[in-house]
Enzyme design. Structure first.
Site, short mmCIF file in Angstrom:
data_model
loop_
_atom_site.label_atom_id
_atom_site.label_comp_id
_atom_site.label_asym_id
_atom_site.label_seq_id
_atom_site.Cartn_x
_atom_site.Cartn_y
_atom_site.Cartn_z
N TYR A 77 19.04 49.62 41.56
CA TYR A 77 19.64 48.89 40.45
C TYR A 77 20.98 48.34 40.92
O TYR A 77 21.80 49.09 41.45
CB TYR A 77 19.84 49.84 39.26
CG TYR A 77 20.48 49.20 38.05
CD1 TYR A 77 19.76 48.30 37.25
CD2 TYR A 77 21.79 49.48 37.69
CE1 TYR A 77 20.34 47.71 36.13
CE2 TYR A 77 22.38 48.90 36.58
CZ TYR A 77 21.65 48.02 35.80
OH TYR A 77 22.22 47.45 34.70
N ASP A 98 25.19 48.24 48.22
CA ASP A 98 25.68 48.47 46.86
C ASP A 98 26.14 49.92 46.81
O ASP A 98 25.32 50.83 46.66
CB ASP A 98 24.55 48.19 45.87
CG ASP A 98 24.96 48.55 44.44
OD1 ASP A 98 26.02 49.18 44.26
OD2 ASP A 98 24.20 48.22 43.52
N LYS A 107 32.70 52.13 39.65
CA LYS A 107 32.75 53.52 39.20
C LYS A 107 34.01 54.27 39.66
O LYS A 107 35.06 54.13 39.06
CB LYS A 107 31.47 54.25 39.60
CG LYS A 107 30.23 53.59 38.94
CD LYS A 107 29.04 54.50 38.89
CE LYS A 107 27.77 53.79 38.48
NZ LYS A 107 27.46 53.85 37.05
N1 HOZ Z 1 23.48 51.97 34.60
C1 HOZ Z 1 24.00 53.27 34.31
C2 HOZ Z 1 23.18 54.33 34.91
N2 HOZ Z 1 22.83 54.18 36.27
C3 HOZ Z 1 24.12 53.51 32.83
C4 HOZ Z 1 25.40 53.06 32.31
C5 HOZ Z 1 25.71 53.56 30.91
O1 HOZ Z 1 24.83 53.64 30.07
O2 HOZ Z 1 26.85 53.87 30.67
#
Ligand code: HOZ
Length: 426
Positions: free
Chosen positions: A145, A240, A268
């Site tokens: 992702y 990534d 992050k």
């Molecule tokens: N894309 C995030 C997990 N890999 C989730 C982000 C969220 O819901 O805060």
């Protein structure tokens, strides 16, 4: 433990005002059932919901909170920065300091551009790769992702996978066709794609440790093979490292595995729990960006001083000697405890871990690809999630996400988590 009645009432109200009641899909607990707890506060390794329940937290805001919730150094840095002014839309000394720290720590970075999210970082890195190479196509991997930009919503992981959405309506087929999604850890597939589209691949983008289909480590030779293939093909290699940056190691997964990509995406942890992303690489690549070059990318809140202050405070704490050894031994303790329970009970499960990110897969494993991750028993995971929650352990509400161990987790916390697993099994 109270039943989450207040959370449920508030969530009902939220569902009338926000799609699914949330601002990011996985938070709706669609894969595990029940009503998500609305969180009121966090401290160290724990979060507290509006019903007054306390949980040991392994979501950690999906990775940023490597120091735990409301770490005093981060809170102080944020308060002081906010008191000086929350945004200027002008250069500030903090962003220079953060850029210096990032370039010093991450092997591939000579220059960096700060943005506001990991999505923005990956989207912009791809634009830069297309501009530099003059090529249209991108290779990604099934179950990885890279945020929700159009080019990446093809066989994506995280919420897309949790919801079982193969692609996304709204992404024009002409864009999706330029994205080739191949099995993770399958170098041969990349070789074939390069042969099929000679001179057309702008970039190969990869999570060097996949964290959005559950934790799936790279097989030996996978990352170095990508490095070799992309070099030969004239394509850029993009790591990534939004999850793995400053998580897998101080310099990210590229430092851990000794493979240096052309471009790196971060997010992050470098924002310490506030919205920050970054992408960077060699000077000759980055100087294609405006205002030096013609590749356009901009943002009102890019390099926001409050977010940068949170990121800097976090990175300074991580730079202390021994921090990553401590994280490693904490996460190893948890993984060993969970694995022991799995063995004792003969469960068809496995624990996959790289540093302080791990997943308990409800399939015997090893899990090396999305196809293997999808063999997991999702109903068993749902019961596990609810059983752990009832004992005060707050896990990511999807089989296809990573748990994050932070410096705030004590040995007693980790042992209590293993004990909760045992207890749930009865
Ligand atoms: N894309 C995030 C997990 N890999 C989730 C982000 C969220 O819901 O805060």
């Amino acid at each position: 433990m109270s039943d989450g009645e207040r959370s449920a009432r508030l969530f009902e109200r939220a569902r009338k005002l926000m799609p699914g009641g949330v601002n990011s899909p996985v938070r709706a607990w669609g894969a595990v059932g029940g009503s998500p707890r609305l969180l009121a506060r966090g401290e160290g390794a724990r979060v507290y919901d509006v019903d007054g329940n306390r949980y040991l937290d392994y979501v950690a805001s999906w990775g940023p909170l490597i120091l735990g919730h409301a770490h005093p150094a981060v809170v102080t840095a944020v308060a002081e920065a906010a008191a000086r002014g929350t945004s200027f839309g002008a250069p500030t000394p903090g962003e220079l300091e953060l850029a210096e720290l990032l370039c010093e720590a991450v092997p591939s970075l000579e220059m960096v551009r700060l943005v506001s999210s990991g999505t923005e970082a990956c989207m912009s890195a791809l634009r830069l790769a297309r501009a530099v190479t003059g090529r249209p196509r991108v290779i990604k991997f099934d179950g990885c992702y890279h945020g929700h930009a159009d080019s990446f919503l093809v066989a994506a992981g995280s919420g897309v996978l949790t919801q079982g959405i193969p692609g996304s309506p709204g992404v024009p087929p002409a864009i999706a066709e330029l994205t080739l999604s191949l099995p993770y850890n399958d170098l041969e597939a990349v070789r074939r794609a390069c042969e099929r589209y000679p001179g057309e691949i702008a970039a190969v983008i990869v999570e060097p440790v996949a964290g959005n289909m559950g934790v799936v480590p790279p097989e030996p030779g996978f990352l170095s093979g990508l490095r070799e293939l992309t070099r030969r093909e004239g394509a850029l290699l993009i790591f990534d490292e939004v999850i793995t940056g400053f998580r897998a190691a101080w310099g990210g997964a590229q430092a851990l595995y000794g493979v240096t990509p052309d471009l790196t995406c971060l997010g992050k942890i470098i924002g310490g729990g506030l919205p920050v992303g970054a992408y960077g690489g060699r000077r000759e690549l980055m100087e294609h960006l405006a205002p030096v070059g013609p590749v356009y990318q901009a943002g009102t809140l890019s390099g926001n001083p409050v977010a940068v202050a949170a990121g800097l405070a976090t990175l300074k704490a991580l730079k202390e000697p021994g921090v990553y050894d401590t994280l490693e031994s904490k996460a190893a303790l948890l993984a060993a405890g969970l694995t022991q329970v799995i063995r004792e009970r003969g469960l068809p499960c496995c624990v996959q871990r790289v540093g302080s990110m791990l997943t308990v897969f409800f399939t015997p494993g090893p899990v090396r690809s999305l196809t293997e991750a999808q063999q997991a028993d999702l109903e068993a995971f749902r019961r596990f999630f609810q059983g752990m929650l009832a004992q005060g352990i707050y896990l990511p509400p999807s089989q296809f996400e990573a748990w994050f161990v932070s410096l705030a987790h004590s040995e007693a916390d980790l042992e209590a988590t293993v004990q909760a697993f045992r207890q749930w099994l009865g």
